[in-house]
Scaffold this motif. Structure first.
Motif: not given
Length: 199
Positions: A50-56, A77-79, A93-95, A118-120
């Motif tokens: 949710r909003g982030r790339i998980l630390d896996i 900034g890619d989603i 999630a944003i990159i 647009v602010d990523p």
């Protein structure tokens, strides 16, 4: 002021040349036997939180396969949207800098903005909100295995304040998210210590 905020859709940005959206590689382009121990990361559906790339741990491919899939290379900034799955559909999630130059996985959709209005970081925050998440899940197709496609993403409603306000909002909510993440990590550590003490 909120009265100056623009209401539009992701598709409006795409039509005006301010964003692009594409699906990840086809399954025929990327197989499990392509994965290597060390190489370019590939972001799978299960890494999209949710909003982030998980630390896996994520799969990786060698340089020749990464070059073959260069159109799916990610930028800061890619989603990424989770395209399918009962649990994952609707997540985005944003990159960040950790995965710049990684590759979009087969189960994802990639949204890239290229607009000065647009602010990523704001867009990533907005798209991971309860309202956007709920909208995506409500519009996914397929009862058993919900799916998203580029047309559904294009229809997703957006609200854009001025870019200055977007940056302020992204900074404010980003600092809250970081604080929450830190508190969760602290809580996990304290629980581990308590369990060790009671054993």
């Amino acid at each position: 002021m909120s009265s100056d905020w623009a209401s539009l859709t992701v598709g409006d940005l795409v039509r005006q040349g301010e964003a692009t959206i594409q699906t990840g590689p086809f399954g025929s382009q990327l197989h499990s036997h392509d994965y290597v121990a060390d190489g370019t990361p590939v972001i799978p559906t299960e890494a999209i939180g949710r909003g982030r790339i998980l630390d896996i741990d994520v799969p990786r491919v060698d340089s020749s396969k990464a070059a073959e899939l260069s159109r799916h290379r990610l930028r800061r900034g890619d989603i990424l949207f989770a395209r399918r799955g009962a649990q994952a559909t609707g997540l985005s999630a944003i990159i960040d800098e950790r995965y710049e130059d990684a590759l979009c996985g087969t189960g994802a959709l990639l949204l890239r903005t290229k607009s000065p209005r647009v602010d990523p970081d704001y867009l990533g925050m907005f798209l991971s909100s309860d309202a956007s998440y709920g909208w995506l899940r409500a519009h996914a197709v397929g009862a058993v295995m919900p799916n998203l496609n580029t047309d559904i993403i294009k229809a997703l409603p957006l609200v854009l304040p001025s870019v200055e306000e977007q940056r302020e909002l992204a900074e404010f909510f980003g600092s809250l998210d970081n604080r929450i993440a830190l508190l969760r990590e602290t809580n996990t550590t304290l629980e581990a210590i308590a369990q060790a003490l009671f054993k």
